[in-house]
Design a protein around this motif. Sequence first.
Motif: not given
Lengths: 232, 232
Positions: B86-89, B106-114, B143-149, B170-172
């Motif tokens: 899950q990604m944010i920009i 998105e096709k490769r499983g990278f989803k933008i959520i914010g 804090a409320g979402h699992a942001v990976d990237i 906490g984003i890694k």
Amino acid sequence: MKGEKKVSNATVKRLPKYYRYLSDLHQVGISRVLSIDLGRQMEITPSQVRQDFFQFGCVGLQGYGYEVEPLMQEIGKILGLAQPNQMIIIGAGKLGRALANHPSFEKRGFKIIGMFDLNPHLIGKSVRGIEIQSMDALPEFAAGHAVDIAVITVPRMHAREAAEKVIRYGIKGIWNFASVEFEVPDDVAIEHIHLSESLMSLSYKLKEKRQALAEKLEEGYCWTYGLECGLR
Amino acid sequence: MKGEKKVSNATVKRLPKYYRYLSDLHQVGISRVLSIDLGRQMEITPSQVRQDFFQFGCVGLQGYGYEVEPLMQEIGKILGLAQPNQMIIIGAGKLGRALANHPSFEKRGFKIIGMFDLNPHLIGKSVRGIEIQSMDALPEFAAGHAVDIAVITVPRMHAREAAEKVIRYGIKGIWNFASVEFEVPDDVAIEHIHLSESLMSLSYKLKEKRQALAEKLEEGYCWTYGLECGLR
DNA sequence: TAGATTGTTAATCGATTAACAATC
DNA sequence: TAGATTGTTAATCGATTAACAATC
């Protein structure tokens, strides 16, 4: 004399990075740098730095390090930055316009002199003083200007066609942002920006970091960490 | 068992490219591939292809080649594509919005959520159904979402601050498009897109091609060429 | 001059290529 | 089975590191 062509492949790959760091140093007014410091920034050994520079006849002073500016000039010359490159952008969508607005290209001698698109809604608009023209205007434009590089920022499905066009009109450099690869004639230079490959590399690194952390925890570092924090 | 971690560095660098080609083959319905054909596409020897796959316990069939799908799965697993990211920009300028619109992530499983920005004119607008939020909303969101990237597409001058923030929350994983480099803690993975370095590489290639051409002309190929064309 | 750092050769290390036996 | 291509080891090649003499 067949041109020098002595710089190894691995070294060439590092040159842009050297150039960037040297240019940063230059900007903040630092005029001398040691191989050990440059190496630390580049994350390579000082030995490698010297070996790299040795390949194009060192510009260093024994006991003193390297003069930033001449070294930068020399690397710039190898990279072909000595004479400016003129670019056009094919595809004036968000990405194309974002690149047109990027301030640092011009600083390095990459000048955008034209933008082209198929979309009639975009044609006639301007970005940073550059008018977006119809693709039909491209042949004439290419004939009338010395275009070194075409930046391809069209959607995937139009990329190949765009590349064929710019090649047909005699442009020898292609900077490709579309996620397709294509064969180009031997006298055309092409460089791809593969965003999804970069993203996959990031995903790999992320996974590695997580695994490293998980292993540490397994090995009882968790407990130690608790201890360090004064917990028991 | 310390996790496998046997795949060599040079191989890891090639994995995203393998993945891309395999995924292309899969898409057009090709289910088997030979090391020689994959090698031709990748511009490496078949020997190297086999050596690469050998490192993670081959998935090939002697005499038959490799099954595209299992191989792709396996490489995807190594790259960490098995579970979606899950990604944010951070930075909703042209570049940020261009990336948000990019269909292939998105096709490769990278989803933008914010998406987040400082500019009040952008806040509240939506890109592909994702609302652009104020940077002030970031801590709570993280804090409320699992942001990976976190994708950093802010101007150079704000990049460091943006990076510090996402790390603090906490984003890694950081995908950095700003042309600055920064140190990150040991548990944070970062990948840079250095556009100007890529452009310098292109400039180098272009210069090489021109020199090669000039040499050929010097050596009299010009004349030969005239001859080939029936001139005299 | 003395101290420091480069220039340059040699040693090491890792990655690529070659070769062929194993096996589908 | 015969033919083909992989799995796997060995040989080669290139890139990195180490070391120290040259010299600023």
